[in-house]
Design a protein around this motif. Structure first.
Motif: not given
Lengths: 298, 258
Positions: A46-60
């Motif tokens: 969960v940590f790895i996925i949310s780490f990426v998503f939190v930073r990445g989703i605003p860009r997508v």
């Protein structure tokens, strides 16, 4: 005499009762150990996925998905990498699946367990343990240089196909072996040839397992970096044919992060990649559920 | 009742027939004749060679790598082990019903249509007609005619075995082999299958293998007692159970051996 016997029984019982108490305690401890292990494993995920998503989703954004990159990827989108990834993994599956399934059918239905089948199986399993960068090196020397395909979707797709072949062979073989012997006997007893039995009974019954293997391979191929960077290149242009080089999503992420071009866009790319892999997994599960409910119908 | 004797057309003839799996001998010098449209029962304890005897007739034993035969086995005057014999054609002439579970993982319709389809029948109308005719002959049509598209596994055990019979009938066979077809079935379903076999034996040559002497007695045909690969005795069911000639037969039918 009788009294002594009674005493013996009583004494024999007491430690037994203590044992049961201890067993109960062991059981409780074991429960918490397993639960804790599960919790740790899950929280990392969960940590790895949310780490990426939190930073990445605003860009997508829509334009990130549909535009070409500008300024080495500092600005613009990742369309060529999406197209490249789809083309590369699609080609890999197109080549790897029939080849792998056919090998599995040969091993299970057409050879008797013996020296040759053991050698083939050992070879396939050894191949599964080979690091992907070795496949990349081989693909570079053989497809890119020797066959002259250059850095291209073709070279990368062929390399990926070789890489996923062991997984497809092994999972298909297991799925085919799990088909009850009775089905084959019924089919043969009804005047079907061996080939007809394979096509009409064995493969439909093995389909859920085969699909699982293909989906596992797809997940691996989509995320593969090392084997692809040597064989498909890292061009940022939109490919026009399978002889064109491409930069797949993981390679794009690697270049953006490694060369410090844009961490924000790197996370955006990683988000798209992760979401794709998750979607593939979900689709695989739905497909498997559907096929196991309707295998062989029609 | 037809025997395999003189004047009756012989459908099956085992002549000094031997079969072995590696070093294990499964059938030894078997001599037996079964007449056309006869219902013949082979009984014997587990491991007596009944299954081998049946599986040589449709050459399903060919898939066993260690299997070897010697002697001759004739079907309708032709040696089934003749190299010119096409096993797929042979197996359409000699259909087989297995012990449960014995349905293909597909619909009721497709189970019955499987044989004709593999033989090259493509016409929907012809297939539908064959399926209806076969299911009717197997006394199953009325129960399944509204659910032909449902999966065959949803049928009860007794229905599944009648489906297996229909599947064989759809091949248009001369001979029907049944290997313990009622094992695992309830008594009512078992009786139903046995009645059906008597009915079908008017048109087909039927060989039934069973480990159960009571079943052999109920079916009431000519019976062969097989033990350790040896055909101990062949007799009409009545004689076999009231006046067994061999002490081993007597031990088996009285339940002391099994």
């Amino acid at each position: 005499m009788g009294g002594a016997g009674h005493e013996t029984v009583a004494r024999a019982r007491e430690p037994a009762r203590r044992d049961i108490g201890m067993l109960k305690r062991t059981d409780r401890i074991a429960f918490w150990v397993f639960a804790a292990a599960t919790a740790v494993a899950l929280s990392f995920l969960v940590f790895i996925i949310s780490f990426v998503f939190v930073r990445g989703i605003p860009r997508v954004t829509w334009s990130f998905l549909t535009e070409r990159p500008r300024d080495m990827g500092r600005a613009g989108g990742i369309l060529p990498s999406i197209v490249g990834t789809i083309a590369l993994t699609g080609l890999a599956l197109l080549i790897g699946t029939p080849l792998g399934v056919a090998t599995a059918v040969y091993l299970t239905e057409y050879t008797r367990e013996g020296m040759s089948s053991r050698v083939i199986r050992f070879g396939a399993e050894s191949l599964a343990g080979v690091p992907s960068i070795i496949f990349g090196l081989f693909g570079f020397l053989f497809f890119v240089i020797f066959l002259g395909f250059g850095w291209s979707i073709l070279s990368g797709g062929l390399t990926l196909a070789l890489m996923i072949l062991p997984t497809i062979i092994r999972t298909s073989e297991e799925a085919i072996r799990a088909v009850p012997r009775e089905y084959r006997e019924i089919s043969l007893s009804l005047g079907a040839s061996r080939w007809q039995t394979v096509v009409h009974v064995v493969l439909p019954a093995a389909l859920p397992g085969v699909i699982t293997g293909v989906m596992l391979s797809l997940g691996r191929a989509v995320g593969e970096t090392a084997a692809v960077i040597f064989t498909a290149g890292s061009s940022l242009r939109l490919p026009g044919s399978i002889m064109d080089p491409v930069r797949t999503l993981p390679v794009h992420f690697y270049v953006l992060a490694r060369e410090g071009i844009s961490m924000a866009n790197a996370y955006g790319t990683a988000t798209v990649l992760l979401a794709t892999v998750l979607l593939i997994e979900i689709a695989a599960n739905i497909l498997i559920a559907r096929f196991s409910g309707h295998a062989g119908r029609g | 009742m037809q025997g395999g004797g003189d004047g009756v057309f012989r459908m099956i003839r085992y002549s000094d027939f031997n079969y072995s799996y590696g070093a294990v001998c499964a059938l030894r010098s078997l001599n037996l004749e079964i007449g056309k449209n006869e219902l013949f029962t082979v009984m014997g304890p587990t491991g007596s060679g009944k299954t081998t005897m049946l599986r040589c007739l449709n050459r399903l034993n060919d898939v066993v790598p260690s299997g070897r035969h010697s002697g001759s086995l004739y079907l309708d005057g032709v040696d089934v082990y003749d190299p010119r014999v096409d096993v797929t054609v042979l197996r359409r002439r000699v259909g087989m019903v297995f012990a449960l579970p014995a349905v293909l993982p597909t619909s009721i319709f497709e189970n019955v249509a499987y044989g004709p389809r593999r033989a090259g029948e493509r016409s929907k109308a012809a297939l539908s007609e064959t399926v209806e005719r076969s299911l009717t002959a197997a006394a199953l049509w009325e129960e399944v005619k509204d659910r032909l598209g449902e999966r065959a596994e949803t049928l009860s055990g007794g229905q599944q075995q009648r489906l297996a019979l229909a599947r064989v009938l759809a091949l248009g066979p001369d001979v029907i082999l049944l290997d313990e077809p009622t094992s695992g079935l309830d008594p009512i379903s078992t009786l139903r299958i046995e009645d059906l076999l008597r009915e079908l034996s008017r048109q087909y040559t039927i060989v039934l293998a069973t480990h159960n002497p009571q079943q052999a007695a109920r079916v009431g045909s000519r019976v062969g007692f097989l033990m350790l690969g040896e055909l101990v005795e062949v007799a009409e069911a009545g004689d076999m159970f009231t006046r067994p000639r061999d002490p081993r037969t007597e031990a088996f039918v009285s339940g002391r051996l099994g």
